[in-house]
Design an enzyme around this catalytic site. Structure first.
Site, mmCIF file in Angstrom:
data_model
loop_
_atom_site.group_PDB
_atom_site.id
_atom_site.type_symbol
_atom_site.label_atom_id
_atom_site.label_comp_id
_atom_site.label_asym_id
_atom_site.label_seq_id
_atom_site.Cartn_x
_atom_site.Cartn_y
_atom_site.Cartn_z
ATOM 1 N N LYS A 207 0.827 -1.210 0.000
ATOM 2 C CA LYS A 207 0.000 0.000 0.000
ATOM 3 C C LYS A 207 0.869 1.271 0.000
ATOM 4 O O LYS A 207 0.686 2.181 -0.818
ATOM 5 C CB LYS A 207 -0.927 -0.023 1.223
ATOM 6 N N ALA A 255 0.747 16.543 -15.549
ATOM 7 C CA ALA A 255 1.403 17.593 -14.767
ATOM 8 C C ALA A 255 0.352 18.565 -14.248
ATOM 9 O O ALA A 255 -0.696 18.749 -14.869
ATOM 10 C CB ALA A 255 2.408 18.327 -15.644
ATOM 11 N N CYS A 263 -3.980 11.270 1.299
ATOM 12 C CA CYS A 263 -3.165 10.050 1.243
ATOM 13 C C CYS A 263 -1.713 10.284 0.828
ATOM 14 O O CYS A 263 -0.798 9.964 1.593
ATOM 15 C CB CYS A 263 -3.808 9.049 0.303
ATOM 16 N N ARG A 331 -8.195 18.560 2.124
ATOM 17 C CA ARG A 331 -6.953 18.212 2.817
ATOM 18 C C ARG A 331 -5.730 18.302 1.903
ATOM 19 O O ARG A 331 -5.720 17.734 0.822
ATOM 20 C CB ARG A 331 -7.057 16.809 3.427
HETATM 21 C C1 UGA Z 1 -4.859 7.928 -3.728
HETATM 22 C C2 UGA Z 1 -4.577 6.685 -4.594
HETATM 23 O O1 UGA Z 1 -4.708 7.011 -5.979
HETATM 24 C C3 UGA Z 1 -5.521 5.535 -4.241
HETATM 25 O O2 UGA Z 1 -5.159 4.379 -4.974
HETATM 26 C C4 UGA Z 1 -5.396 5.254 -2.737
HETATM 27 O O3 UGA Z 1 -6.265 4.227 -2.331
HETATM 28 C C5 UGA Z 1 -5.714 6.504 -1.962
HETATM 29 O O4 UGA Z 1 -4.793 7.551 -2.363
HETATM 30 C C6 UGA Z 1 -5.551 6.194 -0.494
HETATM 31 O O5 UGA Z 1 -4.430 5.881 -0.068
HETATM 32 O O6 UGA Z 1 -6.550 6.132 0.224
HETATM 33 P P1 UGA Z 1 -6.637 9.936 -3.805
HETATM 34 O O7 UGA Z 1 -5.805 10.572 -2.732
HETATM 35 O O8 UGA Z 1 -8.102 9.864 -3.616
HETATM 36 O O9 UGA Z 1 -6.155 8.404 -4.058
HETATM 37 O O10 UGA Z 1 -6.402 10.752 -5.141
HETATM 38 P P2 UGA Z 1 -5.620 10.577 -6.520
HETATM 39 O O11 UGA Z 1 -6.587 10.488 -7.605
HETATM 40 O O12 UGA Z 1 -4.602 9.532 -6.426
HETATM 41 O O13 UGA Z 1 -4.891 12.011 -6.607
HETATM 42 C C7 UGA Z 1 -3.906 12.423 -5.658
HETATM 43 C C8 UGA Z 1 -3.272 13.727 -6.093
HETATM 44 O O14 UGA Z 1 -2.484 13.550 -7.258
HETATM 45 C C9 UGA Z 1 -4.288 14.823 -6.455
HETATM 46 O O15 UGA Z 1 -3.829 16.054 -5.960
HETATM 47 C C10 UGA Z 1 -4.298 14.818 -7.972
HETATM 48 O O16 UGA Z 1 -4.682 16.033 -8.539
HETATM 49 C C11 UGA Z 1 -2.830 14.493 -8.258
HETATM 50 N N1 UGA Z 1 -2.601 13.908 -9.597
HETATM 51 C C12 UGA Z 1 -3.065 12.680 -9.916
HETATM 52 C C13 UGA Z 1 -1.856 14.637 -10.522
HETATM 53 O O17 UGA Z 1 -1.413 15.781 -10.254
HETATM 54 N N2 UGA Z 1 -1.589 14.086 -11.742
HETATM 55 C C14 UGA Z 1 -2.044 12.864 -12.088
HETATM 56 O O18 UGA Z 1 -1.768 12.414 -13.209
HETATM 57 C C15 UGA Z 1 -2.804 12.134 -11.151
#
Ligand code: UGA
Length: 432
Positions: A207, A255, A263, A331
């Site tokens: 994880k 980006a 998380c 958050r």
């Molecule tokens: C993340 C993981 O993707 C999940 O698999 C995991 O279960 C979860 O954390 C957790 O540990 O509970 P989450 O925090 O909901 O999920 O959001 P994401 O979609 O992963 O995005 C995280 C951050 O990365 C956001 O700020 C998003 O804007 C950014 N991001 C994501 C980017 O800047 N570029 C991308 O290509 C993808």
């Protein structure tokens, strides 16, 4: 099967409802009585597309129950999922496991027959061993099994991620509980999800390593975007060109602003802290944390440059303030550092977010929430696209505001630069 979810936060509630929808009897337990009462009335405390409908459906058909009676709920269930929070320790970087250990103590008092205790919360390697020690103080070792079954749900996509997971990871050291967990997940496995059984410690680390790797991927492309801006290259060409290599993969190569949420920031810190404890230097992840921390300053620097360093009395609009689209979660959103920094320099901020007013800015002077896109951008000098909501993707700015043209800084690259420029607006984006 009879399941008990301890903690009705994001993980517990979504997983509980989805398990109920697969035909299990699920009791979601929380010590917060007000929350339980409002859940029973169908009021869901978080914004997650599709969740309310699923809660109401399964509550009505009685497969889903809510309770604050932990002892009875444990006694009545076969599998107990621990879904409480593991936030960063105050003033430190390791995970605060006090809620996990408190729950373990409470479970240890209510084991009346064989139970599988599953940690769904994100917990550092060896936490399962500690839970086992707590349970052994009052119970015989053949009365329970402690296993790790981390969740990989993204906010905003959680129901889809639960229903169609890439993989289901079960860290079980014994065959019996692995067999039971496999049966529980059979409806998803039969639709194509990969089920893997590992040691408990491996599941705990899978994880953290997954979240840290995804955070690294994003940070990597963010830094490449910085280079693209200096060299006149389109970062999206780079993401596509790299992502088509199956060894790399195209997802999480968009980006944008600093990654945020509940998380990645927390888990990258926690894994480095665990590694330090085991005298291992995770230097790559440490530099990811540093680079991401610096990212908001970097983008702010660009805002200053766009406004020729004249920030005082400038009207700046943020479209979207949450850490990403399809969530109301603030958050570790980069807007939390960018907006106050701009206010400090004398800017007047308006923001619109599809999930409404944010209490996080209620005490910040010169920040106001506007409840529609049109009024939020009217009269602005600069409009910042902070979050990639679909609501923003098809805006025709020329039709929306007659007269004054503002500058657009698209931090999510949701627009085609030529279209916006043709509408008569100055347009800046990321990595181009
Ligand atoms: C993340 C993981 O993707 C999940 O698999 C995991 O279960 C979860 O954390 C957790 O540990 O509970 P989450 O925090 O909901 O999920 O959001 P994401 O979609 O992963 O995005 C995280 C951050 O990365 C956001 O700020 C998003 O804007 C950014 N991001 C994501 C980017 O800047 N570029 C991308 O290509 C993808």
């Amino acid at each position: 099967m009879k399941l008990c979810m301890i903690g009705t936060g994001y993980v517990g509630l979504v997983s509980g409802v989805c398990f109920a929808d697969l035909g299990n009897d699920v009791i979601c337990v929380d010590k917060d009585l007000k929350k339980i009462d409002s859940l029973k009335k169908g009021n869901i405390p978080i914004y997650e597309p599709g969740l309310t409908e699923l809660v109401i459906k399964n509550f009505k058909n009685k497969r889903l129950k809510f309770s604050n009676n932990l002892k009875k709920s444990i006694k009545d269930s076969d599998i107990i999922f621990v879904c409480v929070g593991t936030p960063t320790k105050k003033g430190g970087s390791s995970a605060d496991l006090s809620q996990i250990y408190q729950v373990a103590k409470e479970i240890s008092l209510s084991i009346n027959k064989f139970k599988i205790i599953v940690t769904k919360s994100t917990v550092p390697v060896t936490t399962g061993d500690e839970i086992e020690k707590i349970l052994l103080k009052r119970n015989n070792k053949n009365k329970f099994a402690v296993i790790s079954n981390p969740e990989f749900l993204r906010e905003g996509e959680a129901i889809r991620d639960f229903t169609y997971p890439d993989r289901i990871v079960v860290g079980a050291n014994d065959k019996k509980s692995n067999r039971i967990m496999n049966t529980l997940y059979t409806p998803l496995i039969s639709k194509g999800a990969q089920y893997i059984n590992t040691s408990r410690k491996a599941a705990e680390l899978i994880k953290y390593a997954s979240n840290a790797f995804l955070a690294t991927k994003i940070t990597f492309i963010n830094e490449i975007a910085n280079l693209c801006e200096k060299t006149g290259i389109d970062v999206e060409d780079i993401s596509i060109g790299m992502g088509l290599d199956k060894r790399i993969g195209g997802r999480f190569l968009r980006a944008g602003p600093a990654y945020g949420g509940s998380c990645f920031p927390k888990d990258t810190k926690a894994i480095t802290s665990t590694a330090d404890k085991f005298k291992t230097d995770l230097s790559v992840i440490k530099s990811v944390i540093k680079s991401n921390k610096n990212r908001s300053n970097l983008l702010l620097g660009r805002v200053f440059k766009i406004l020729k360093n004249k920030i005082r009395n400038k009207r700046i609009t943020f479209l979207g303030v949450t850490f990403k689209a399809n969530t109301d979660d603030m958050r570790d959103s980069s807007s939390l550092s960018m907006i106050p920094a701009l206010v400090k320099k004398g800017a007047k901020i308006k923001y619109y977010d599809p999930t409404g007013f944010k209490k996080e800015f209620s005490k910040t002077k010169n920040v106001s929430y506007i409840d529609n896109i049109k009024d939020s951008v009217k009269g602005s000098d600069l409009v910042i696209i902070h979050t990639e909501w679909n609501d923003f993707k098809s805006i025709n700015f020329r039709n929306l505001v007659k007269g004054k043209k503002f500058i657009i800084y698209d931090m999510r690259n949701i627009y085609s630069p030529s279209k916006i420029i043709n509408q008569g607006f100055k347009y800046y984006c990321i990595g181009k």
